[in-house]
Design a protein around this motif. Structure first.
Motif, short mmCIF file in Angstrom:
data_model
loop_
_atom_site.label_atom_id
_atom_site.label_comp_id
_atom_site.label_asym_id
_atom_site.label_seq_id
_atom_site.Cartn_x
_atom_site.Cartn_y
_atom_site.Cartn_z
N ILE A 17 1.56 -2.85 13.05
CA ILE A 17 0.54 -3.81 12.97
C ILE A 17 0.86 -5.09 12.00
N ALA A 18 1.17 -4.77 10.91
CA ALA A 18 1.58 -5.88 9.90
C ALA A 18 2.75 -6.89 10.40
N GLU A 19 3.68 -6.21 11.04
CA GLU A 19 4.89 -6.90 11.64
C GLU A 19 4.43 -7.62 12.63
N LYS A 20 3.35 -7.16 13.45
CA LYS A 20 2.86 -7.94 14.52
C LYS A 20 2.15 -9.14 14.26
N LEU A 21 1.41 -9.00 13.19
CA LEU A 21 0.38 -9.85 13.02
C LEU A 21 0.80 -11.15 12.04
N ALA A 22 2.05 -10.60 11.28
CA ALA A 22 2.25 -11.54 10.44
C ALA A 22 2.63 -12.82 10.88
N GLY A 23 2.13 -13.97 10.28
CA GLY A 23 2.21 -15.24 10.71
C GLY A 23 2.20 -16.40 9.57
N GLU A 24 2.49 -17.66 9.72
CA GLU A 24 2.75 -18.60 8.73
C GLU A 24 1.38 -18.91 8.11
N ASP A 25 -0.07 -18.69 8.85
CA ASP A 25 -1.19 -18.78 8.23
C ASP A 25 -1.91 -17.81 7.96
N THR A 26 -1.18 -16.64 7.54
CA THR A 26 -1.81 -15.19 7.30
C THR A 26 -1.62 -14.98 6.02
N VAL A 27 -2.29 -14.46 5.27
CA VAL A 27 -2.16 -13.74 4.11
C VAL A 27 -2.44 -12.04 4.33
N LEU A 28 -1.37 -11.27 4.20
CA LEU A 28 -1.63 -9.78 4.46
C LEU A 28 -1.78 -9.23 3.43
N LEU A 29 -2.90 -8.40 3.35
CA LEU A 29 -3.39 -7.42 2.35
C LEU A 29 -2.81 -6.12 2.76
N LEU A 30 -1.94 -5.51 2.21
CA LEU A 30 -1.32 -4.11 2.80
C LEU A 30 -1.59 -3.15 1.69
N HIS A 31 -2.54 -1.90 2.40
CA HIS A 31 -2.52 -1.02 1.76
C HIS A 31 -1.62 0.22 1.87
N GLY A 32 -1.03 1.19 0.93
CA GLY A 32 -0.52 2.07 1.22
C GLY A 32 -0.56 3.17 -0.11
N ARG A 33 -0.24 4.27 -0.02
CA ARG A 33 0.02 5.07 -1.16
C ARG A 33 1.47 5.29 -1.70
N ASP A 34 2.22 5.24 -0.82
CA ASP A 34 3.67 5.46 -1.00
C ASP A 34 4.18 3.92 -1.18
N THR A 35 4.36 3.69 -2.44
CA THR A 35 4.90 2.38 -3.06
C THR A 35 6.23 2.19 -2.66
N VAL A 36 7.13 3.11 -2.44
CA VAL A 36 8.46 2.35 -2.06
C VAL A 36 8.48 2.13 -0.54
N ALA A 37 7.75 2.93 0.21
CA ALA A 37 7.52 2.76 1.71
C ALA A 37 6.60 1.22 1.74
N LEU A 38 5.83 1.21 0.83
CA LEU A 38 5.07 0.05 0.99
C LEU A 38 5.96 -1.21 0.68
N ALA A 39 6.93 -1.08 -0.38
CA ALA A 39 7.59 -2.13 -0.57
C ALA A 39 8.66 -2.61 0.57
N GLN A 40 9.05 -1.61 1.63
CA GLN A 40 9.68 -1.85 2.61
C GLN A 40 9.00 -2.52 3.68
N THR A 41 7.72 -2.48 4.19
CA THR A 41 6.79 -3.14 4.74
C THR A 41 6.71 -4.51 4.21
N TRP A 42 6.60 -4.75 2.81
CA TRP A 42 6.54 -6.14 2.16
C TRP A 42 8.09 -6.53 2.85
N LYS A 43 9.02 -6.10 2.53
CA LYS A 43 10.54 -6.73 2.76
C LYS A 43 10.48 -7.19 4.11
N ALA A 44 9.68 -6.52 5.15
CA ALA A 44 9.86 -6.97 6.48
C ALA A 44 8.97 -8.04 7.04
#
Length: 230
Positions: A17-44
């Motif tokens: 969902i984060a990858e689908k909704l990412a856009g130039e006019d969007t601030v994504l606040l992404l929650h997760g408990r696994d910091t390593v996996a969450l960092a991978q989402t950030w990278k994407a």
């Protein structure tokens, strides 16, 4: 600038969902408990949107929910995606009190508290998306705790939908059948993952519902595999 809060965004449906909704006019606040996996989402998603804020908190604890709320701050959000969830799969006689409480905490209490906090500040045209399950509509053997939590979130969603309708805030419920995510790796048994829908299928449904005109509410979407459900 739009602010989207997505829980459980470290992998699976939440990351899709984060990858689908990412856009130039969007601030994504992404929650997760696994910091390593969450960092991978950030990278994407980071190259595709205005800003990404990572929120590493345990939603099974009231303190974790409170800390997340504090970190999001007072600025309104335009989308809340209640996606984070846990699944305890075993006969109901074997479910421990701790497992039951964790299921209630993550799957019911956290969406309630987040919606209660953020919905009053959402501007007209905003949306709340609840990632439910076909398990919100019928019970499955050995899935009693999970089904209980999804049935409860279903009832909550239907009620708040009516309360928020006059404020032009849409409540969208997504009911995926079995979805091919990492969750199956922690569940005993052999599961035909090749028959499951993909997280991207769910993300596409969310994006489509959100793309409807502001005065149109696509309120309930059920996703199944043509190969057959489990």
């Amino acid at each position: 600038m739009k602010r989207y809060l997505i829980t459980g965004a470290s992998r699976g449906i939440g990351r899709a969902i984060a990858e689908k909704l990412a856009g130039e006019d969007t601030v994504l606040l992404l929650h997760g408990r696994d910091t390593v996996a969450l960092a991978q989402t950030w990278k994407a998603v980071e190259p595709c949107c205005a800003r990404v804020i990572l929120l590493a908190h345990d939603l099974a604890k009231h303190s974790g929910v409170s800390d997340l709320i504090a970190e999001v701050g007072n600025e309104p959000i335009h989308l809340l995606v209640n996606n984070a969830g846990v699944a305890v799969v075993k006969p109901f006689t074997e479910i421990t009190a701790i497992e039951w409480e964790q299921t209630v905490g993550v799957n019911i209490t956290a969406p309630f508290l987040l919606t209660q906090r953020f919905a009053p500040r959402m501007p007209p045209g905003s949306s709340i998306v609840n990632i439910l399950s076909v398990a919100a509509k019928r019970g499955f053997s050995n899935w009693s705790a999970y089904c209980m939590s999804k049935f409860a979130l279903e009832g909550f969603s239907q009620s708040i939908r009516e309360e928020l309708r006059d404020r032009k805030i849409r409540v969208i419920n997504i009911y995926p059948a079995a979805t091919d995510t990492e969750i199956w790796e922690s569940i005993q048994g052999k599961w035909p993952r090749q028959k499951m829908i993909s997280p991207k299928d769910v993300a596409s449904a969310v994006a489509y519902a959100l793309s409807r005109p502001a005065d149109v509410a696509l309120e309930n979407i059920t996703l199944s595999s043509l190969a057959g459900n489990l």
